[in-house]
Design a protein around this motif. Structure first.
Motif, PDB file in Angstrom:
ATOM      1  N   MET A   1       0.843  -1.192   0.000  1.00 20.29           N
ATOM      2  CA  MET A   1       0.000   0.000   0.000  1.00 20.29           C
ATOM      3  C   MET A   1       0.881   1.246   0.000  1.00 20.29           C
ATOM      4  O   MET A   1       1.857   1.321   0.719  1.00 20.29           O
ATOM      5  N   VAL A   2       0.531   2.213  -0.796  1.00 20.23           N
ATOM      6  CA  VAL A   2       1.287   3.463  -0.901  1.00 20.23           C
ATOM      7  C   VAL A   2       1.087   4.293   0.362  1.00 20.23           C
ATOM      8  O   VAL A   2      -0.030   4.448   0.842  1.00 20.23           O
ATOM      9  N   GLN A   3       2.186   4.789   0.895  1.00 18.96           N
ATOM     10  CA  GLN A   3       2.103   5.666   2.059  1.00 18.96           C
ATOM     11  C   GLN A   3       1.720   7.060   1.579  1.00 18.96           C
ATOM     12  O   GLN A   3       2.281   7.570   0.625  1.00 18.96           O
ATOM     13  N   LYS A   4       0.763   7.680   2.249  1.00 14.73           N
ATOM     14  CA  LYS A   4       0.251   8.986   1.848  1.00 14.73           C
ATOM     15  C   LYS A   4       1.030  10.080   2.557  1.00 14.73           C
ATOM     16  O   LYS A   4       1.123  10.091   3.769  1.00 14.73           O
ATOM     17  N   ARG A   5       1.617  10.990   1.787  1.00 13.16           N
ATOM     18  CA  ARG A   5       2.293  12.159   2.346  1.00 13.16           C
ATOM     19  C   ARG A   5       1.864  13.362   1.540  1.00 13.16           C
ATOM     20  O   ARG A   5       1.307  13.228   0.465  1.00 13.16           O
ATOM     21  N   GLU A   6       2.137  14.532   2.059  1.00 13.83           N
ATOM     22  CA  GLU A   6       1.772  15.750   1.352  1.00 13.83           C
ATOM     23  C   GLU A   6       2.793  16.108   0.289  1.00 13.83           C
ATOM     24  O   GLU A   6       3.989  15.916   0.481  1.00 13.83           O
ATOM     25  N   ALA A   7       2.309  16.658  -0.797  1.00 13.74           N
ATOM     26  CA  ALA A   7       3.189  17.196  -1.825  1.00 13.74           C
ATOM     27  C   ALA A   7       3.611  18.602  -1.397  1.00 13.74           C
ATOM     28  O   ALA A   7       2.915  19.259  -0.631  1.00 13.74           O
ATOM     29  N   ALA A   8       4.755  19.050  -1.883  1.00  9.74           N
ATOM     30  CA  ALA A   8       5.253  20.392  -1.603  1.00  9.74           C
ATOM     31  C   ALA A   8       5.555  21.075  -2.924  1.00  9.74           C
ATOM     32  O   ALA A   8       5.898  20.423  -3.909  1.00  9.74           O
ATOM     33  N   VAL A   9       5.434  22.388  -2.969  1.00 10.15           N
ATOM     34  CA  VAL A   9       5.781  23.145  -4.165  1.00 10.15           C
ATOM     35  C   VAL A   9       7.248  23.551  -4.057  1.00 10.15           C
ATOM     36  O   VAL A   9       7.662  24.124  -3.055  1.00 10.15           O
ATOM     37  N   VAL A  10       8.019  23.205  -5.088  1.00 10.04           N
ATOM     38  CA  VAL A  10       9.442  23.542  -5.130  1.00 10.04           C
ATOM     39  C   VAL A  10       9.750  24.205  -6.467  1.00 10.04           C
ATOM     40  O   VAL A  10       9.069  23.962  -7.462  1.00 10.04           O
ATOM     41  N   ALA A  11      10.778  25.049  -6.484  1.00 13.73           N
ATOM     42  CA  ALA A  11      11.243  25.670  -7.725  1.00 13.73           C
ATOM     43  C   ALA A  11      12.550  25.005  -8.117  1.00 13.73           C
ATOM     44  O   ALA A  11      13.439  24.833  -7.274  1.00 13.73           O
TER      45      ALA A  11
END
Length: 163
Positions: A1-11
């Motif tokens: 099962m895929v672990q759920k984490r938050e995405a972040a905005v990066v440049a």
């Protein structure tokens, strides 16, 4: 099962890659074409001049069509290595420059066969919740954590964002 984490905005700044360019749908790529292309790049990566590291990238460039379905419609896949500068490109390979952009950065943890769950989250739920709009490409980084069918597999995903 895929672990759920938050995405972040990066440049990320502009960068160059050299590798194999293949026109294929997700179905075609996952039916063995992707693995074959990956293994060919591994065999020949010493030929790539100015390689920054041993990481393999998969860049996916999509047509700007409202009816585009990545599972069955062909698009550009580039299995490649990042280079510090463009030199002589080995026979049968191509170079590509990725423009400076902001990205939704997310680490998929789990078997590669479950990668679509992470993409569905990023392109669906995350985009809706944050109001970001994707550009026409994304890329994956396959580094020392890349173990395709292991539950400990990790793949960094970067989805280019508009604006």
């Amino acid at each position: 099962m895929v672990q759920k984490r938050e995405a972040a905005v990066v440049a990320l700044p502009l960068f160059h890659v050299v590798g194999y360019k293949v026109e294929a749908s997700v179905q075609e790529f996952e039916s063995g074409l992707g693995k074959k292309t990956y293994l060919s790049l591994i065999e020949r990566k010493a030929e790539i001049q100015h390689r920054k590291n041993d990481h393999i990238l998969l860049i996916q460039i999509y047509p700007m069509a409202a009816d585009f379905i990545p599972q069955t419609d062909r698009f550009t896949n580039i299995v490649c290595c990042e280079v510090s500068e463009l030199g002589n490109v080995p026979l049968q390979m191509a170079s590509h420059t990725v423009a400076e952009s902001k990205y939704a950065a997310y680490t998929h943890i789990g078997p590669e066969s479950e990668l679509s769950l992470s993409y569905n989250y990023l392109y669906g739920e995350w985009m809706e919740e944050t109001g970001h709009v994707p550009q026409h490409y994304d890329f994956e980084v396959w580094d020392e954590r890349y173990q395709p069918e292991s539950p400990d597999n990790e793949i960094d995903i970067f989805v280019a964002l508009k604006g």
